[in-house]
Write a protein that holds these residues in place. Structure first.
Motif, PDB file in Angstrom:
ATOM      1  N   ASN A 106       0.814  -1.221   0.000  1.00  0.00           N
ATOM      2  CA  ASN A 106       0.000   0.000   0.000  1.00  0.00           C
ATOM      3  C   ASN A 106       0.849   1.272   0.000  1.00  0.00           C
ATOM      4  O   ASN A 106       0.723   2.122   0.881  1.00  0.00           O
TER       5      ASN A 106
ATOM      6  N   ASP B  51      -2.752   1.730   5.424  1.00  0.00           N
ATOM      7  CA  ASP B  51      -3.351   2.566   4.376  1.00  0.00           C
ATOM      8  C   ASP B  51      -2.914   4.025   4.466  1.00  0.00           C
ATOM      9  O   ASP B  51      -3.731   4.938   4.602  1.00  0.00           O
TER      10      ASP B  51
ATOM     11  N   TRP C 239      -3.139   7.983   8.217  1.00  0.00           N
ATOM     12  CA  TRP C 239      -3.364   6.541   8.109  1.00  0.00           C
ATOM     13  C   TRP C 239      -4.494   6.100   9.036  1.00  0.00           C
ATOM     14  O   TRP C 239      -4.937   6.850   9.915  1.00  0.00           O
TER      15      TRP C 239
ATOM     16  N   LYS D 263      -9.121   4.229   5.716  1.00  0.00           N
ATOM     17  CA  LYS D 263      -8.811   4.554   4.320  1.00  0.00           C
ATOM     18  C   LYS D 263      -8.814   6.067   4.073  1.00  0.00           C
ATOM     19  O   LYS D 263      -9.569   6.589   3.266  1.00  0.00           O
TER      20      LYS D 263
ATOM     21  N   TRP E 138     -12.062  10.505   4.920  1.00  0.00           N
ATOM     22  CA  TRP E 138     -12.006   9.077   5.249  1.00  0.00           C
ATOM     23  C   TRP E 138     -13.410   8.472   5.228  1.00  0.00           C
ATOM     24  O   TRP E 138     -14.415   9.196   5.197  1.00  0.00           O
TER      25      TRP E 138
ATOM     26  N   SER F 135     -13.803   4.470   0.156  1.00  0.00           N
ATOM     27  CA  SER F 135     -12.622   4.754  -0.666  1.00  0.00           C
ATOM     28  C   SER F 135     -12.583   6.189  -1.190  1.00  0.00           C
ATOM     29  O   SER F 135     -12.562   6.436  -2.392  1.00  0.00           O
TER      30      SER F 135
ATOM     31  N   SER G 193     -13.038   2.465  -6.352  1.00  0.00           N
ATOM     32  CA  SER G 193     -11.663   2.944  -6.147  1.00  0.00           C
ATOM     33  C   SER G 193     -11.325   4.179  -6.973  1.00  0.00           C
ATOM     34  O   SER G 193     -10.425   4.161  -7.816  1.00  0.00           O
TER      35      SER G 193
END
Length: 825
Positions: free
Chosen positions: A172, A227, A241, A281, A295, A334, A388
């Protein structure tokens, strides 16, 4: 047979390779094969050439996913993980600010062994730098690699740059540029595992030099940190993160600032959001005043929403409770974020219409944190799934890209659209970003005494159909676009072909009667390329399914063999005889092999007395796959069972032909993810000998097929990777051919035309004597698999970069004159 079973068998071909290689040298390495006006022909140094040279562009085969994007001031560069070659690779494409895709076939950035995935990309003012997680060094761990790509789309680091190769998993990655160096950050399992990771980073110069080879420790708190995302504010980086230190079950959002010198300013981390339940994420951008972090957030119940907040350059969280960006029904996941000079654009995958089929939505947020599009902007609401998203600003508009499943249930592609500063969608139907030439697969070949007939499965019209092309013994392709043999509803796959002295009989797996119950069908084709049975012949429609047929002719009848599921959970090998007029003599089938293990993918040939049927199965008593066979009489009576390959690894997808003296059996082998073609010979009385490598091209080879031509000539066709061939860019698997493939070593002892005076064991410099009348580069150095390593010139040749081992110096102007040398250090 259920279609899932056939899908498993097809998937097996993507990794069925392996065997301790034996030395070989193909005799036709010095032949000069021609390009004829009757059809384009390409030969490598080993004599391989393309069969079908047509090009039809469409969405790339298999999955394209996990896109990332950057802008160089002129064009965008989109990168993604791409499975068109089997394992996941890294590809990219340039896109203009008008939305024109400049590289429709994609630019291969990393096609190393095993999987590469999760790319990220940034621009340094001169080149792009792409980073990804890479499994080339071990299939059960990953490292971080990178490569530079110019704005012209030229890959500068073809082997990739190792950035993090510590123990366990590194994955990642994310990347940003500070005006002097890049900072790459990632999940790092060196202190734990894939499931318990920390956040590490490393600086990399624009020249590709890694400044922090041991990595910078950014976050090593309790439990899991994962992430990461990164942005630069002109002074420092902010890395954010998902962090599990406060609750093993749920993540919070943390961050830390890092200086361009690699100093971590917030070693304990900045707590950005610790709302109830899960937050994960994150994405981050700098808007000229503050960072904006977004997020996925589950604080409101069982569904996820999109939240965000501003963080000052000093690390102060300006909205500790967060800003609700999207609280639409169902899940939002995402998020991605960019700044367009006025507002912040947030994009995400959105399940408000159907949680199982998310769309792409977005909204604008001011630099003060005010949400302008409270219900969101529908960016893509195409059929199936869109996932995504990634976004960047290109001076006028933002470009949003995402993974898109609209083209098929089993495939993802990369689509995108432009979005104006006012939130208007410029390309409502989306721009297809990842395209490649339509694939052809599973080739087979027959011979009629004048020409060869090559048959394959072809997806140029959507579903898989059966196509063919005639090829002369000189390699001229008479039907360069191919011709249709069967284009019925649903798929027709896995063809096989034989010639009876008057016509060909082509057979295949056919799904016209249902997606979950395949049958065996066939049609006769005249030597002129005319299909005689427009309503095909039903060869086997027994219960439970039949697939993967093979065929041979004995002078009176054909024998068709196939995988058969009628016996229950295990696949068996069955067959039936068919007359030249198309009558099926064994309507209930002949049981050829019904042992308790699974048996797959038969092939069959005739030696004048008996047939040899070959297949692959679980090695009896072990877990490896191996090649087995049985001789069958013209009356349909099985005589024996033969073990043909050495079961040291996985072998599958065999083909067989008789050259007038012995059978040649070839198959696909897997060794650490690389596929090549190996083989062995079998005598008419059942003796097996001469096992070794046959095709060792770069890339992957699969689905071999053989035919016996005039005299002892054997023609091998197979599916293999074609990048750019004779100036044409294919970037997909195509159909290749090769005449008279050899197995094992052929080391010529006659040195009448060529001699070497230097020692057999050499280091650093290889001296080649000058011979009058020969061209400067008349010799080449080949490794033990027959792959050319380098051209050799008369005089001293620098071989200091050639690896140690056994090699062959070959006089390419003559078939004689081969010298074995051992390169040492």
């Amino acid at each position: 047979m259920k279609k899932e079973v056939v899908s498993f068998l097809v998937a097996f071909a993507a990794w069925a390779y392996g065997l301790d290689r034996q030395l070989f040298y193909p005799k036709d390495i010095v032949q000069r094969l021609r390009i004829s006006s009757g059809g384009e022909r390409f030969c490598s140094d080993q004599g391989e050439f393309l069969i079908d040279t047509s090009i039809t562009y469409t969405c790339a085969p298999e999955y394209q996913h996990s896109p990332a994007i950057a802008f160089d001031g002129v064009n965008y560069f989109v990168v993604w993980a791409d499975e068109r070659n089997g394992n996941s690779d890294i590809y990219g494409a340039r896109v203009t600010v008008e939305g024109v895709v400049l590289d429709p076939a994609g630019i291969p950035i990393s096609t190393a062994p095993e999987r590469q995935r999760s790319p990220a990309v940034a621009f340094d003012g001169t080149n792009y730098f792409v980073v990804w997680e890479d499994m080339r060094n071990a299939p059960d761990t990953a490292d971080i690699y990178g490569a530079r790509v110019t704005p012209a789309g030229i890959l500068l680091d073809t082997s990739g740059i190792p950035i993090a190769v510590a123990r366990n998993w590194q994955f990642n990655p994310a990347i940003a540029f500070d005006g002097l160096n890049y900072l790459v950050v990632w999940n790092d399992g060196r202190n734990g595992s894939y499931y318990v990771t920390d956040i590490y980073g490393a600086r990399v110069t624009p020249a590709g030099e890694v400044l922090d080879s041991a990595g910078i420790v950014i976050a090593v708190a309790e439990d899991n940190q994962r992430d990461p995302a990164i942005a630069f504010d002109g002074t420092n980086f902010l890395i954010v993160w998902g962090d599990g230190r406060n609750n093993v079950q749920y993540y919070d959002i943390y961050g830390a600032r890092v200086t361009p010198a690699g100093e971590v300013l917030d070693s304990g981390g900045i707590r950005i959001s610790n709302a109830e339940r899960d937050e994960f994420k994150p994405a981050v951008v700098f808007d000229g005043m503050n960072y904006f972090v977004v997020w996925s957030d589950c604080r409101n119940g069982s569904y996820y929403d999109i939240y965000g907040c501003r963080v000052s350059p000093s690390g102060e969280v300006l909205e500790p409770s967060g800003i609700a960006i999207s609280r639409a029904p169902n899940d939002q996941f995402s998020p991605a974020v960019a700044f367009d000079g006025n507002n912040i654009f947030v994009m995400w995958e959105d399940g408000r219409s159907n949680n199982d089929y998310p769309d792409i939505y977005g909204c604008r947020v001011t630099r003060k944190g005010i949400v302008l599009d409270t219900w969101g902007i529908a960016v893509s609401i195409a059929p199936e799934r869109q996932e995504s998203p990634a976004i960047t600003f290109g001076g006028m508009n933002c470009l949003v890209v995402w993974s898109d499943k609209r083209s098929g249930v089993f495939e993802y592609d990369i689509f995108g659209t432009m979005v104006t500063k006012e939130g208007l969608i410029v390309n409502p139907t989306g721009i297809p970003m990842a395209t490649a030439a339509h694939p052809q697969a599973t080739p087979v070949v027959g011979f009629d005494g004048v020409n060869y007939l090559v048959i394959w499965a072809d997806e140029r019209k959507g579903n898989s159909d059966i196509y063919g092309a005639r090829v002369t013994p000189q390699g001229v392709v008479l039907d360069p676009e191919g011709f249709s043999i069967s284009a019925a509803v649903e798929d027709q796959r896995d063809p096989a072909v034989a010639f009876d002295g008057e016509n060909y009989l082509v057979v295949w797996t056919d799904y016209r009667n249902g997606l979950y119950n395949s049958d065996i069908y066939g049609a006769r084709v005249a030597p002129q390329g005319v299909v005689l049975d427009t309503s095909p012949i039903t060869i086997s429609a027994a219960s439970s399914g039949q697939a993967l047929p093979a065929i041979a002719y004995d002078g009176r009848n054909y024998l068709v063999a196939w995988d058969d599921y009628r016996g229950g959970l295990n696949l068996d090998i069955y067959g039936a005889r068919v007359t030249p007029q198309g009558a099926v003599l064994d309507t209930s089938g002949i049981a050829i092999s019904t042992v308790s293990t699974m048996q797959y993918c038969p092939a069959v040939a005739f030696d004048g007395a008996n047939y040899l049927v070959v297949w692959f199965e679980h090695f009896r008593g072990r877990y490896e796959y191996a090649i087995y066979g049985a001789r069958v009489t013209p009356l349909g009576v099985p005589l024996d069972s033969l073990g043909i390959s050495t079961p040291t690894s996985y072998q599958g997808w065999p083909a067989v032909a008789f050259d007038g003296e012995n059978y040649l059996v070839v198959w696909v082998e897997n060794n650490q993810g690389r596929m090549n073609i190996s083989g062995a010979q079998v005598s008419p009385d059942g003796r097996v000998f001469g096992e070794g490598l046959v095709i060792g091209q770069d890339g992957r080879q699969s689905s071999p097929a053989l035919a016996h031509g005039n005299g002892s000539q054997i023609f091998l066709v197979y599916q293999g990777w074609a990048g750019t061939v004779c100036g044409k860019t294919y970037n997909t698997c195509r159909i290749w051919g090769k005449f008279d493939p050899l197995i094992g070593i052929k080391e010529a002892m006659s040195m009448r035309h060529f001699s070497m005076t230097n020692a057999t064991i050499i280091r650093n410099v290889l001296d080649i004597p000058v011979s009058s009348g020969e061209p400067g580069a008349s010799r080449a150095l080949f490794d033990i698999t027959g792959r050319k390593v380098m051209e050799l010139f008369s005089g001293a040749n620098d071989i200091s970069r050639v690896g140690t081992g056994v090699y062959f110096v070959v006089n390419r102007e003559r078939e004689t004159g081969i010298k074995k040398v051992v390169i040492t250090r």
